[in-house]
Design a protein around this motif. Structure first.
Motif, PDB file in Angstrom:
ATOM      1  N   PHE A   1       0.821  -1.207   0.000  1.00  0.00           N
ATOM      2  CA  PHE A   1       0.000   0.000   0.000  1.00  0.00           C
ATOM      3  C   PHE A   1       0.858   1.262   0.000  1.00  0.00           C
ATOM      4  CE2 PHE A   1      -2.207   3.330   2.457  1.00  0.00           C
ATOM      5  CZ  PHE A   1      -3.305   3.524   1.642  1.00  0.00           C
ATOM      6  N   VAL A   2       1.908   1.276   0.795  1.00  0.00           N
ATOM      7  CA  VAL A   2       2.719   2.487   0.952  1.00  0.00           C
ATOM      8  C   VAL A   2       3.757   2.613  -0.157  1.00  0.00           C
ATOM      9  CG1 VAL A   2       4.385   3.658   2.451  1.00  0.00           C
ATOM     10  CG2 VAL A   2       2.398   2.513   3.443  1.00  0.00           C
ATOM     11  N   CYS A   3       4.429   1.521  -0.504  1.00  0.00           N
ATOM     12  CA  CYS A   3       5.589   1.589  -1.394  1.00  0.00           C
ATOM     13  C   CYS A   3       5.267   1.296  -2.852  1.00  0.00           C
ATOM     14  CB  CYS A   3       6.660   0.613  -0.908  1.00  0.00           C
ATOM     15  SG  CYS A   3       7.211   0.943   0.773  1.00  0.00           S
TER      16      CYS A   3
ATOM     17  N   SER B   1       0.273   1.845  -6.894  1.00  0.00           N
ATOM     18  CA  SER B   1      -0.422   1.469  -8.123  1.00  0.00           C
ATOM     19  C   SER B   1      -0.621  -0.040  -8.211  1.00  0.00           C
ATOM     20  CB  SER B   1       0.369   1.957  -9.343  1.00  0.00           C
ATOM     21  OG  SER B   1       1.682   1.398  -9.363  1.00  0.00           O
ATOM     22  N   VAL B   2       0.360  -0.798  -7.740  1.00  0.00           N
ATOM     23  CA  VAL B   2       0.232  -2.252  -7.707  1.00  0.00           C
ATOM     24  C   VAL B   2      -0.862  -2.658  -6.729  1.00  0.00           C
ATOM     25  CG1 VAL B   2       1.421  -4.402  -7.111  1.00  0.00           C
ATOM     26  CG2 VAL B   2       2.625  -2.616  -8.380  1.00  0.00           C
ATOM     27  N   PHE B   3      -0.858  -2.040  -5.560  1.00  0.00           N
ATOM     28  CA  PHE B   3      -1.889  -2.329  -4.550  1.00  0.00           C
ATOM     29  C   PHE B   3      -3.280  -2.047  -5.107  1.00  0.00           C
ATOM     30  CE2 PHE B   3      -4.650  -1.100  -1.059  1.00  0.00           C
ATOM     31  CZ  PHE B   3      -4.429  -2.121  -0.133  1.00  0.00           C
ATOM     32  N   ALA B   4      -3.438  -0.896  -5.792  1.00  0.00           N
ATOM     33  CA  ALA B   4      -4.739  -0.522  -6.337  1.00  0.00           C
ATOM     34  C   ALA B   4      -5.196  -1.524  -7.392  1.00  0.00           C
ATOM     35  CB  ALA B   4      -4.679   0.882  -6.930  1.00  0.00           C
TER      36      ALA B   4
ATOM     37  N   LEU C   1       6.053  -7.047 -10.553  1.00  0.00           N
ATOM     38  CA  LEU C   1       5.195  -7.340  -9.421  1.00  0.00           C
ATOM     39  C   LEU C   1       3.869  -7.906  -9.905  1.00  0.00           C
ATOM     40  CD1 LEU C   1       5.867  -4.310  -7.050  1.00  0.00           C
ATOM     41  CD2 LEU C   1       6.438  -6.702  -6.630  1.00  0.00           C
ATOM     42  N   ILE C   2       3.328  -7.311 -10.968  1.00  0.00           N
ATOM     43  CA  ILE C   2       2.184  -7.874 -11.681  1.00  0.00           C
ATOM     44  C   ILE C   2       2.536  -7.835 -13.161  1.00  0.00           C
ATOM     45  CG2 ILE C   2      -0.267  -7.713 -12.234  1.00  0.00           C
ATOM     46  CD1 ILE C   2      -0.744  -6.279  -9.638  1.00  0.00           C
ATOM     47  N   TYR C   3       2.569  -8.981 -13.781  1.00  0.00           N
ATOM     48  CA  TYR C   3       2.936  -9.077 -15.193  1.00  0.00           C
ATOM     49  C   TYR C   3       1.730  -8.740 -16.067  1.00  0.00           C
ATOM     50  CZ  TYR C   3       4.273 -11.326 -19.588  1.00  0.00           C
ATOM     51  OH  TYR C   3       4.563 -11.597 -20.901  1.00  0.00           O
ATOM     52  N   PRO C   4       1.864  -7.910 -17.149  1.00  0.00           N
ATOM     53  CA  PRO C   4       3.093  -7.310 -17.672  1.00  0.00           C
ATOM     54  C   PRO C   4       3.189  -5.797 -17.458  1.00  0.00           C
ATOM     55  CG  PRO C   4       1.473  -7.445 -19.410  1.00  0.00           C
ATOM     56  CD  PRO C   4       0.780  -7.885 -18.151  1.00  0.00           C
ATOM     57  N   ASP C   5       2.292  -5.204 -16.692  1.00  0.00           N
ATOM     58  CA  ASP C   5       2.190  -3.742 -16.627  1.00  0.00           C
ATOM     59  C   ASP C   5       2.884  -3.108 -15.428  1.00  0.00           C
ATOM     60  OD1 ASP C   5       0.743  -3.645 -18.968  1.00  0.00           O
ATOM     61  OD2 ASP C   5      -1.205  -3.743 -17.972  1.00  0.00           O
ATOM     62  N   PHE C   6       3.346  -3.908 -14.475  1.00  0.00           N
ATOM     63  CA  PHE C   6       3.882  -3.323 -13.248  1.00  0.00           C
ATOM     64  C   PHE C   6       5.259  -3.895 -12.938  1.00  0.00           C
ATOM     65  CE2 PHE C   6      -0.712  -2.927 -12.832  1.00  0.00           C
ATOM     66  CZ  PHE C   6      -0.845  -1.613 -12.424  1.00  0.00           C
ATOM     67  N   ARG C   7       6.269  -3.178 -13.406  1.00  0.00           N
ATOM     68  CA  ARG C   7       7.647  -3.522 -13.035  1.00  0.00           C
ATOM     69  C   ARG C   7       7.970  -2.918 -11.676  1.00  0.00           C
ATOM     70  NH1 ARG C   7      11.313  -5.025 -17.233  1.00  0.00           N
ATOM     71  NH2 ARG C   7      10.224  -5.332 -19.223  1.00  0.00           N
ATOM     72  N   ILE C   8       8.924  -3.497 -10.981  1.00  0.00           N
ATOM     73  CA  ILE C   8       9.223  -3.067  -9.621  1.00  0.00           C
ATOM     74  C   ILE C   8       9.656  -1.608  -9.582  1.00  0.00           C
ATOM     75  CG2 ILE C   8      10.759  -3.417  -7.649  1.00  0.00           C
ATOM     76  CD1 ILE C   8      10.832  -6.391  -8.390  1.00  0.00           C
ATOM     77  N   LEU C   9      10.642  -1.250 -10.398  1.00  0.00           N
ATOM     78  CA  LEU C   9      11.203   0.102 -10.311  1.00  0.00           C
ATOM     79  C   LEU C   9      10.204   1.157 -10.759  1.00  0.00           C
ATOM     80  CD1 LEU C   9      14.868  -0.501 -11.551  1.00  0.00           C
ATOM     81  CD2 LEU C   9      14.022  -0.258  -9.209  1.00  0.00           C
ATOM     82  N   GLU C  10       9.471   0.872 -11.854  1.00  0.00           N
ATOM     83  CA  GLU C  10       8.519   1.862 -12.361  1.00  0.00           C
ATOM     84  C   GLU C  10       7.310   2.029 -11.454  1.00  0.00           C
ATOM     85  OE1 GLU C  10      10.037  -0.371 -14.065  1.00  0.00           O
ATOM     86  OE2 GLU C  10      10.706   0.387 -16.018  1.00  0.00           O
ATOM     87  N   SER C  11       6.984   1.010 -10.671  1.00  0.00           N
ATOM     88  CA  SER C  11       5.781   1.050  -9.831  1.00  0.00           C
ATOM     89  C   SER C  11       6.049   1.576  -8.427  1.00  0.00           C
ATOM     90  CB  SER C  11       5.175  -0.351  -9.729  1.00  0.00           C
ATOM     91  OG  SER C  11       4.905  -0.881 -11.000  1.00  0.00           O
ATOM     92  N   ALA C  12       7.303   1.727  -8.076  1.00  0.00           N
ATOM     93  CA  ALA C  12       7.633   2.124  -6.709  1.00  0.00           C
ATOM     94  C   ALA C  12       7.271   3.581  -6.443  1.00  0.00           C
ATOM     95  CB  ALA C  12       9.127   1.909  -6.455  1.00  0.00           C
ATOM     96  N   ALA C  13       7.010   3.868  -5.182  1.00  0.00           N
ATOM     97  CA  ALA C  13       6.730   5.240  -4.760  1.00  0.00           C
ATOM     98  C   ALA C  13       8.000   6.080  -4.831  1.00  0.00           C
ATOM     99  CB  ALA C  13       6.167   5.241  -3.342  1.00  0.00           C
ATOM    100  N   GLU C  14       7.856   7.348  -4.544  1.00  0.00           N
ATOM    101  CA  GLU C  14       8.993   8.263  -4.583  1.00  0.00           C
ATOM    102  C   GLU C  14      10.013   7.929  -3.485  1.00  0.00           C
ATOM    103  OE1 GLU C  14       9.562  10.627  -6.838  1.00  0.00           O
ATOM    104  OE2 GLU C  14       7.741   9.960  -7.882  1.00  0.00           O
TER     105      GLU C  14
END
Length: 342
Positions: free
Chosen positions: A66-68, A71-74, A282-295
């Motif tokens: 949720f915090v980090c 977008s993946v959580f949502a 994290l979720i294939y194929p739209d959520f890569r770890i680095l691009e999905s991470a928070a600031e």
């Protein structure tokens, strides 16, 4: 990247601890034979001191997502909200039923109904957790250009591969619980009961893994390619297979403490292999770890909080297990003689 690794580690610890608690509920449901009630008492005594604490790891996973990785959580909570809600309701009902069962004060109707809810929720919750894990690898959870999750809320998880992973998760929990109980059950006869269950669930684990692998060829190609085509995959699978064979061999020869270590290693390696095969998604194929991470302004304080919290959490858990998980299980009066057949 570090926080994603911590999420995987927390999931592994949750499966090794809370997953074994679920497995205890599974064997509570399927307790049989002349020692049926003794099996259930032993399972209750093993679960009671630690089951609430073990859910800390699942809470940690949810909070970190949720915090980090908002977008993946949502996306996950939108597309998979049906199995996730049922799973979480099952966890709540399971805990409530266990408490009602333990403090029923002789009310037999309440005790029986609570035991039934506890057992059924112990089966449904790990099954649906595995379904959700399987669904995120299929590539069916997609996001439109405007950021809206493209979902009908059902097709992403209601397919053979997620349920194959759900079945694999279920039998892994049953396997862990049975192996742990060979150490913790009081008396040789009860240990023998759980030893046989552990051997059968080890066989079921192999069958479920084989079926899930076949389905992954079509339904989860990222996982299949990672587990079969990556440079690390052959060695990793050999090590995992050796851990499984060591667990079975130790159970066969009644070296229960070695079996417990090997079974835990096997399950941890399965989870690690899955995470490596799915990397960098994290979720294939739209959520890569680095691009999905928070600031970074969010991630840095979280890492500091995790480091500080682990100083308290890890020793507390070790102390909890040292108190409530003694090295030798107490013997029950009138326990039967040891059975030596394989």
């Amino acid at each position: 990247m570090i926080i994603a690794a911590i999420i995987v580690l927390a999931l592994i610890v949750y499966l090794l601890t809370g997953g074994a608690d679920f497995g205890g509920g599974i064997w509570y449901l399927f307790a049989t034979g002349e020692r049926k009630e003794a099996q259930r008492r032993a399972l209750t005594q093993a679960i009671a001191p630690i089951w609430e604490a073990n859910h800390v790891w699942l809470i940690l996973v949810i909070v970190l997502l949720f915090v980090c990785f908002p977008s993946v959580f949502a996306a996950m909570m939108t597309a998979l909200h049906i199995p996730l809600v049922i799973m979480l309701v099952g966890i709540v009902l399971r805990g409530s039923a266990f408490a009602f069962q333990s403090y029923s004060a002789g009310a037999q109707g309440l005790e029986r109904s609570s035991a039934r809810v506890f057992a059924i929720a112990s089966v449904s919750s790990p099954l649906l957790l595995g379904v959700c894990v399987g669904a995120i690898a299929t590539g069916e959870i997609r996001v439109l250009e405007n950021g809206v999750v493209d979902t009908n809320f059902v097709s992403e998880w209601l397919s053979p591969f997620p349920f194959a992973i759900g079945a694999l998760t279920l039998v892994l929990c049953a396997f862990l619980a049975a192996v742990y109980m060979t150490v913790e059950a009081p008396g040789e006869a009860l240990k023998e009961d759980f030893r046989r269950r552990a051997l059968w669930s080890a066989l079921a684990t192999g069958v479920c893994a084989f079926v899930a692998g076949l389905l992954a060829i079509r339904d989860a190609p990222l996982i299949w390619e990672g587990l079969t085509g990556a440079g690390w995959s052959l060695l990793f699978q050999l090590i995992t297979g050796l851990a499984a064979l060591l667990a079975i061999g130790a159970l066969w020869t009644r070296r229960y403490r070695l079996a417990r270590v090997a079974a835990g290693a096997q399950v941890a390696l399965i989870m690690m292999g899955w995470a490596l095969a799915q990397f960098p998604y994290l979720i294939y194929p739209d959520f890569r770890i680095l691009e999905s991470a928070a600031e970074p302004a969010v991630l840095r304080p979280v890492l500091i909080a995790l480091a500080a919290g682990s100083v308290l959490l890890v020793p507390s858990f070790l102390y909890l297990y040292a108190i409530f998980k003694p090295r030798e299980a107490p013997e029950l009066a009138g326990d039967e003689e040891r059975v030596n057949e394989p």
